[in-house]
Write a protein that holds these residues in place. Structure first.
Motif, PDB file in Angstrom:
ATOM      1  N   ALA A  81     -12.324  -9.693  -6.356  1.00  0.00           N
ATOM      2  CA  ALA A  81     -11.623 -10.250  -5.197  1.00  0.00           C
ATOM      3  C   ALA A  81     -10.245  -9.624  -5.047  1.00  0.00           C
ATOM      4  O   ALA A  81      -9.792  -9.348  -3.935  1.00  0.00           O
ATOM      5  N   ARG A  82      -9.569  -9.390  -6.181  1.00  0.00           N
ATOM      6  CA  ARG A  82      -8.248  -8.771  -6.108  1.00  0.00           C
ATOM      7  C   ARG A  82      -8.348  -7.351  -5.583  1.00  0.00           C
ATOM      8  O   ARG A  82      -7.515  -6.897  -4.797  1.00  0.00           O
ATOM      9  N   THR A  83      -9.379  -6.594  -6.013  1.00  0.00           N
ATOM     10  CA  THR A  83      -9.552  -5.221  -5.556  1.00  0.00           C
ATOM     11  C   THR A  83      -9.804  -5.171  -4.062  1.00  0.00           C
ATOM     12  O   THR A  83      -9.278  -4.322  -3.349  1.00  0.00           O
ATOM     13  N   ALA A  84     -10.629  -6.103  -3.575  1.00  0.00           N
ATOM     14  CA  ALA A  84     -10.964  -6.118  -2.158  1.00  0.00           C
ATOM     15  C   ALA A  84      -9.757  -6.468  -1.293  1.00  0.00           C
ATOM     16  O   ALA A  84      -9.732  -6.181  -0.102  1.00  0.00           O
ATOM     17  N   ALA A  85      -8.748  -7.109  -1.867  1.00  0.00           N
ATOM     18  CA  ALA A  85      -7.582  -7.529  -1.094  1.00  0.00           C
ATOM     19  C   ALA A  85      -6.683  -6.364  -0.730  1.00  0.00           C
ATOM     20  O   ALA A  85      -5.868  -6.482   0.183  1.00  0.00           O
ATOM     21  N   PHE A  86      -6.784  -5.260  -1.415  1.00  0.00           N
ATOM     22  CA  PHE A  86      -5.928  -4.108  -1.168  1.00  0.00           C
ATOM     23  C   PHE A  86      -6.733  -2.968  -0.546  1.00  0.00           C
ATOM     24  O   PHE A  86      -7.846  -2.673  -0.993  1.00  0.00           O
ATOM     25  N   PRO A  87      -6.182  -2.307   0.475  1.00  0.00           N
ATOM     26  CA  PRO A  87      -6.891  -1.171   1.081  1.00  0.00           C
ATOM     27  C   PRO A  87      -6.821   0.061   0.178  1.00  0.00           C
ATOM     28  O   PRO A  87      -5.896   0.221  -0.616  1.00  0.00           O
ATOM     29  N   LYS A  88      -7.812   0.905   0.295  1.00  0.00           N
ATOM     30  CA  LYS A  88      -7.802   2.174  -0.427  1.00  0.00           C
ATOM     31  C   LYS A  88      -6.798   3.110   0.246  1.00  0.00           C
ATOM     32  O   LYS A  88      -6.511   2.967   1.437  1.00  0.00           O
ATOM     33  N   PRO A  89      -6.253   4.082  -0.494  1.00  0.00           N
ATOM     34  CA  PRO A  89      -5.301   5.024   0.116  1.00  0.00           C
ATOM     35  C   PRO A  89      -5.850   5.691   1.380  1.00  0.00           C
ATOM     36  O   PRO A  89      -5.111   5.886   2.353  1.00  0.00           O
ATOM     37  N   ALA A  90      -7.150   6.018   1.396  1.00  0.00           N
ATOM     38  CA  ALA A  90      -7.741   6.679   2.565  1.00  0.00           C
ATOM     39  C   ALA A  90      -7.724   5.787   3.800  1.00  0.00           C
ATOM     40  O   ALA A  90      -7.782   6.281   4.937  1.00  0.00           O
ATOM     41  N   ASP A  91      -7.633   4.475   3.583  1.00  0.00           N
ATOM     42  CA  ASP A  91      -7.617   3.530   4.705  1.00  0.00           C
ATOM     43  C   ASP A  91      -6.210   3.213   5.184  1.00  0.00           C
ATOM     44  O   ASP A  91      -6.029   2.375   6.073  1.00  0.00           O
TER      45      ASP A  91
END
Length: 212
Positions: A81-91
């Motif tokens: 859930a924590r990972t999904a809360a942050f966008p990837k650099p490409a996004d």
């Protein structure tokens, strides 16, 4: 002089018994060790900049497992859930603006961010409101939604940057380079910061049984 004494030794060194001196062959282990050390040095030298794919894809930090079981589990959202809360650099689309007198700084910084996986938008001099008016390392400027999304991710690459929000309706963010800027954080430092952001250590939980 013994018949076993090599010519030219003048009898100084004599060979006695049935054991003869032999030249030692190079140790195979030592050669292998030297080869491994050389390969490691080349690998470290060529590492340099990189994209944070492993961090977001569950590589670094995602293999850590909690030793707490049963009802004794730390509170808070799961690592996924924590990972999904942050966008990837490409996004994340980053507009890079230079608020310093040093020419070319926006272009070189944008190129480096692109190597690290970010999407680059506009590049140029800072708007009048910020031109030569940013004494720190930089300012991250974006909509309110960037506070808990793009800002923390981009901030791992620019230590000491301040954040500000505006009323834009788009998801892009501005990186305004300030006077104190010297360089982006080293790739390995940015990765460590991003790993800590995505996979923070759980708060200690008291699992000891309560006294009756």
């Amino acid at each position: 002089m013994s018949m076993l004494t090599p010519p030219g030794m003048g009898g100084k060194y004599r060979i006695t018994g049935t054991t003869y001196p032999r030249m030692r062959r190079p140790r195979r282990g030592r050669i292998v060790a030297v080869g491994i050390a050389a390969a490691t040095a080349l690998g470290l030298a060529g590492w340099g900049t990189f994209q944070l794919i492993d961090v977001f894809g569950g590589g670094k930090g995602s293999t850590a497992r909690s030793t707490v079981s049963g009802a004794c589990k730390p509170a808070g959202p799961s690592p996924a859930a924590r990972t999904a809360a942050f966008p990837k650099p490409a996004d994340i689309t980053v507009n890079v603006y230079n608020a310093t007198p040093r020419s070319g700084l926006a272009k070189t910084t944008a190129d480096e961010l692109k190597k690290r996986g970010f999407t680059i938008g506009k590049i140029g001099n800072a708007p009048v409101a910020y031109d030569k008016k940013v004494p720190g390392a930089g300012v991250l400027l974006g909509a309110q939604g960037a506070v808990k999304g793009a800002f923390p991710v981009l901030g791992t690459h620019l230590k000491g940057a301040t954040t500000k929000t505006d009323t834009r309706a788009t998801a892009d963010v501005d990186l305004i380079i300030g006077t104190a800027f010297r360089a982006l954080a080293a790739p390995q430092d940015a990765t460590a910061s991003m790993t800590a952001l995505l996979h923070p250590k759980p708060a200690p939980t008291d699992c000891a049984p309560k006294p009756e």
